[in-house]
Design an enzyme around this catalytic site. Structure first.
Site, PDB file in Angstrom:
ATOM      1  NE  ARG A  80      -2.405   0.860   3.645  1.00 28.33           N
ATOM      2  CZ  ARG A  80      -3.112   0.783   4.760  1.00 28.33           C
ATOM      3  NH1 ARG A  80      -4.419   0.698   4.696  1.00 28.33           N
ATOM      4  NH2 ARG A  80      -2.526   0.776   5.931  1.00 28.33           N
ATOM      5  CB  THR A 120      -2.011   7.190  -3.115  1.00 20.00           C
ATOM      6  OG1 THR A 120      -1.440   5.880  -3.284  1.00 20.00           O
ATOM      7  CG2 THR A 120      -1.105   8.222  -3.769  1.00 20.00           C
ATOM      8  CG  ASP A 149       2.240  -3.857   9.845  1.00 23.82           C
ATOM      9  OD1 ASP A 149       2.563  -5.045   9.553  1.00 23.82           O
ATOM     10  OD2 ASP A 149       2.207  -2.940   9.020  1.00 23.82           O
ATOM     11  CG  ASP A 188       5.831  -4.423  10.959  1.00 23.81           C
ATOM     12  OD1 ASP A 188       6.513  -4.881  10.018  1.00 23.81           O
ATOM     13  OD2 ASP A 188       5.567  -3.213  11.076  1.00 23.81           O
TER      14      ASP A 188
END
Length: 214
Positions: A109, A113, A205, A208
């Site tokens: 991603r 944006t 996340d 992670d």
């Protein structure tokens, strides 16, 4: 199974799924614990994702007598992992269906944006003859998930299920608008996205936490 206000979205509310998801969310859960819990939840979710697989009658012999049993029919199944975090769910699914074909789709991603950028794709042949189960822990904006499913349809896939641990209303609206024919199986619909595109309350996340990176 918990009904959802979104068409084609199934929320799993089994007590084991809820328990393990709560443990998964906790900030003190270790990397090893996060991997184990993700694998366990994904195995449970695989039951719902594969519910509509076709069966055919076969004649077999038990140790006592002949009987008519049932086996999976046709070209069966393909799992597609959205790299890299999707591999955490993929492991549990393969525990249940070790003979399944596996595809990988690399998307990240763009932080500015929030749009998906593709960097890798490798899929099995005969995608049109397989139930294709796409796995990614989070359905946040919905853009990456929608882009992944578009790629699979371009490769010939016709039966697609998207499986994720967490989703949010914003992402589900975007995804189901792009692909109203694709079933979504999720363990929870969380409250919202924050300004950075993270699911709240979420679990952080997922990549992670799975791989011990930051």
């Amino acid at each position: 199974m918990q009904p959802s206000s979104f068409p084609n979205v199934t929320v799993l509310d089994h007590p084991l799924v809820r328990h393990k998801l709560t443990r998964l969310r906790q900030v003190e859960t270790s990397t090893a614990g996060f991997r184990r819990l993700t694998r366990e939840i994904s195995l449970l979710m695989a039951y719902e994702a594969t519910r509509d697989m076709k069966l055919e009658d076969v004649e077999i012999e038990t140790p006592l007598e002949p009987m008519t049993g049932q086996l999976l029919s046709g070209k069966k199944l393909c799992f597609v992992s959205i790299l890299r975090a999707g591999n955490g769910i993929l492991d549990g699914m393969l525990d249940l269906v070790p003979a399944a074909r596996v595809g990988h789709l690399g998307l990240y991603r763009d932080p500015a944006t929030l749009e998906p950028v593709e960097y890798y794709i490798k899929l099995p042949e005969d995608m049109g003859e397989r139930l294709c189960i796409v796995v990614d822990p989070m359905l946040a904006t919905g853009h990456s998930a929608a882009a992944a499913v578009t790629k699979l349809k371009q490769a010939g896939a016709r039966q697609i299920v998207f499986v994720c641990l967490l989703s949010v209303p914003e992402g589900l609206r975007a995804f189901t608008a792009a692909h109203p024919d694709v079933k979504v199986v999720t363990a929870a619909i969380d409250r919202e996205l924050d300004d950075h595109g993270y699911i709240r309350p979420g679990l952080g996340d997922a990549g992670d936490r799975l791989f011990g990176t930051k």
